[in-house]
Design a protein around this motif. Structure first.
Motif, mmCIF file in Angstrom:
data_model
loop_
_atom_site.group_PDB
_atom_site.id
_atom_site.type_symbol
_atom_site.label_atom_id
_atom_site.label_comp_id
_atom_site.label_asym_id
_atom_site.label_seq_id
_atom_site.Cartn_x
_atom_site.Cartn_y
_atom_site.Cartn_z
ATOM 1 N N ALA A 136 6.140 -9.240 2.405
ATOM 2 C CA ALA A 136 5.937 -10.700 1.865
ATOM 3 C C ALA A 136 5.443 -10.500 0.498
ATOM 4 C CB ALA A 136 5.084 -11.572 3.109
ATOM 5 N N LEU A 137 4.594 -9.723 0.053
ATOM 6 C CA LEU A 137 4.167 -9.704 -1.408
ATOM 7 C C LEU A 137 4.421 -8.412 -1.806
ATOM 8 C CD1 LEU A 137 0.313 -10.560 -0.288
ATOM 9 C CD2 LEU A 137 2.174 -12.168 -1.120
ATOM 10 N N CYS A 138 4.967 -8.557 -3.485
ATOM 11 C CA CYS A 138 4.954 -7.286 -4.075
ATOM 12 C C CYS A 138 4.951 -7.695 -5.563
ATOM 13 C CB CYS A 138 6.736 -6.947 -3.688
ATOM 14 S SG CYS A 138 6.748 -5.317 -4.636
ATOM 15 N N SER A 139 3.916 -6.936 -5.901
ATOM 16 C CA SER A 139 3.385 -7.125 -7.353
ATOM 17 C C SER A 139 3.697 -6.119 -8.170
ATOM 18 C CB SER A 139 1.676 -7.676 -7.016
ATOM 19 O OG SER A 139 1.308 -6.403 -6.600
ATOM 20 N N PHE A 140 4.535 -5.097 -8.035
ATOM 21 C CA PHE A 140 4.698 -4.306 -8.966
ATOM 22 C C PHE A 140 6.384 -3.932 -9.159
ATOM 23 C CE2 PHE A 140 3.941 -2.764 -4.400
ATOM 24 C CZ PHE A 140 4.974 -1.949 -4.354
ATOM 25 N N SER A 141 6.709 -3.239 -9.884
ATOM 26 C CA SER A 141 8.100 -3.198 -10.461
ATOM 27 C C SER A 141 8.681 -1.780 -9.699
ATOM 28 C CB SER A 141 8.220 -2.825 -11.785
ATOM 29 O OG SER A 141 7.766 -1.776 -12.313
ATOM 30 N N ARG A 142 9.973 -1.637 -9.493
ATOM 31 C CA ARG A 142 10.523 -0.453 -8.937
ATOM 32 C C ARG A 142 10.226 0.614 -9.674
ATOM 33 N NH1 ARG A 142 16.095 -2.506 -7.425
ATOM 34 N NH2 ARG A 142 15.132 -2.860 -5.451
ATOM 35 N N GLU A 143 10.198 0.516 -10.890
ATOM 36 C CA GLU A 143 9.934 1.666 -12.056
ATOM 37 C C GLU A 143 8.575 2.201 -11.495
ATOM 38 O OE1 GLU A 143 11.128 -1.309 -13.112
ATOM 39 O OE2 GLU A 143 13.209 -0.167 -12.996
ATOM 40 N N SER A 144 7.458 1.164 -11.536
ATOM 41 C CA SER A 144 6.039 1.641 -11.251
ATOM 42 C C SER A 144 5.929 2.509 -9.635
ATOM 43 C CB SER A 144 4.945 0.730 -11.389
ATOM 44 O OG SER A 144 5.498 -0.793 -11.483
ATOM 45 N N LYS A 145 6.756 2.032 -8.791
ATOM 46 C CA LYS A 145 6.850 2.374 -7.406
ATOM 47 C C LYS A 145 7.171 3.974 -7.566
ATOM 48 C CE LYS A 145 9.852 2.617 -3.466
ATOM 49 N NZ LYS A 145 10.184 1.957 -2.306
ATOM 50 N N GLY B 145 0.820 -1.107 0.011
ATOM 51 C CA GLY B 145 -0.016 -0.035 -0.013
ATOM 52 C C GLY B 145 0.771 1.367 -0.010
ATOM 53 N N GLN B 146 1.892 1.240 0.612
ATOM 54 C CA GLN B 146 3.039 2.384 0.658
ATOM 55 C C GLN B 146 4.216 2.258 -0.531
ATOM 56 O OE1 GLN B 146 3.906 3.450 4.550
ATOM 57 N NE2 GLN B 146 1.830 3.642 5.023
ATOM 58 N N ALA B 147 3.938 1.440 -1.497
ATOM 59 C CA ALA B 147 4.777 1.217 -2.597
ATOM 60 C C ALA B 147 6.222 0.510 -1.898
ATOM 61 C CB ALA B 147 4.928 2.429 -3.214
#
Ligand SMILES: O=P(O)(O)O[C@H]1O[C@H](CO)[C@@H](O)[C@H]1O
Ligand SMILES: O=c1cc[nH]c(=O)[nH]1
Length: 347
Positions: free
Chosen positions: A218-227, A211-213
């Motif tokens: 334990a879960l991460c469903s986005f890329s560093r770039e999208s963050k 939720g805070q990028a």
């Protein structure tokens, strides 16, 4: 409903918006271990003018002790009692006209506390009450050690609203905070040396990790770039820090006639060290508008400024916890300085 729910004699009473309450023989404030039949709420709380809320019980006790001293109240502050000791949900301390309460983490937890706190202030016939949340937060593109005074709480889509699910409807409530109070607090902060303070939007999320990028849950469903893209867009939308209670805090206090304000010390990072370094090289960083990182340590010599965030558990991070502890106290200072020097004029 009581005729004094809103205002009379120029006083601003705390009001509840529930027609059923007046028909009830007894109101039990279940999670605070208080009630209208078991406690004389006007006698216990009628003089309350300031309520300071924050996540952790120990912090709120420390704040109450600090206030006790700052207000120059009689000895005995060390024995300050937890009024809610009969429950292990929240803790509450009263020192003079200041109530200090913990609310746990996240919207559901603070919302339960606020329902019962608002009813408590209403039953106690308190008037002209100011509520301030003193919390920690993750900063976006702001200097290490900054204190953010929230002007508007926004959701994860940068909208100034709080969506409450009621039965099977979504009810949208405004999250504007008291602008005058923000200015007053900001002016107080100017009188304190080395106390970097700014007014900005605060984003409230339902989760600390995804939720805070954050990339380290334990879960991460986005890329560093999208963050980074998301944080940049948040910064552009006026967001200067992220935490987990501000929208419901603003919505509930606003609806019930409380002057509300949120003050957050910038505490942790929402970007890793590498990301910070990367972001420091990004074009927007050059224009000093990079929404990249939160810095808990002072810049090291020779570095570019946006850096120094270590993986959880590392030696540096442990040290950082120590070095940032004063930030909590810095943010606490906003309350006491305000209360003693300035707020007396407001009471
Ligand atoms: O500093 P406190 O008040 O605990 O608040 C912040 O810290 C918690 C997350 O660590 C969340 O509750 C967030 O809002
Ligand atoms: O980064 C942070 C720090 C404190 N609280 C949050 O919600 N986020």
């Amino acid at each position: 409903m009581r005729p004094d729910r809103n205002t009379y004699d120029g006083k601003r009473f705390v009001h509840v918006k529930n027609p059923y309450l007046d028909t009830m023989d007894e109101d039990i404030l279940y999670h605070l271990d208080l009630g209208t039949k078991t406690h004389n709420l006007p006698a216990m709380f009628g003089d309350v003018k300031f309520v300071c809320v924050g996540g952790s019980p120990n912090r709120m006790k420390a704040f109450a002790l600090f206030m006790h001293k700052e207000l120059g109240l009689a000895e005995g502050g060390e024995d300050i009692k937890d009024i809610c000791a009969g429950t292990d949900r929240y803790c509450m301390f009263k020192t003079g006209p200041v109530l200090s309460i913990s609310h746990g983490m996240g919207v559901p937890s603070i919302s339960i506390m606020l329902h019962e706190l608002i009813k408590l202030l209403h039953h106690a016939r308190c008037c002209d009450v100011t509520v301030i949340r003193i919390g920690t937060s993750g900063g976006i593109g702001i200097a290490p050690g900054s204190v953010v005074i929230t002007d508007t709480a926004v959701d994860s889509f940068f909208k100034p609203q709080f969506e409450q699910v009621i039965l099977d409807n979504v009810v949208t409530r405004s999250t504007e905070l008291d602008k005058e109070l923000a200015e007053e607090l900001f002016n107080c902060s100017k009188k304190i040396l080395n106390f970097p303070t700014l007014i900005g939007h605060t984003m409230c999320t339902y989760d600390f990790y995804e939720g805070q990028a954050r990339l380290d849950g334990a879960l991460c469903s986005f890329s560093r770039e999208s963050k980074l893209d998301y944080l940049k867009r948040a910064y552009k939308a006026g967001v200067r820090n992220i935490e987990m209670e501000s929208t419901v805090f603003a919505a509930m206090c606003g609806l019930c006639g409380l002057k509300d304000r949120q003050v957050c010390g910038r505490r942790s990072n929402v970007a890793s060290r590498a990301e910070c370094a990367k972001s420091a090289r990004a074009p927007c960083a050059k224009s000093a508008r990079a929404p990249a990182a939160i810095h808990r340590t002072p810049p090291r010599p020779g570095s570019s400024g946006l850096f120094s965030v270590q993986p959880p558990g590392s030696t540096l991070q442990r040290r950082r916890h120590r070095t940032t502890r004063p930030l909590y106290w810095l943010s606490f200072h906003v309350g006491p300085k305000y209360t003693i020097r300035e707020a007396k004029k407001l009471v």
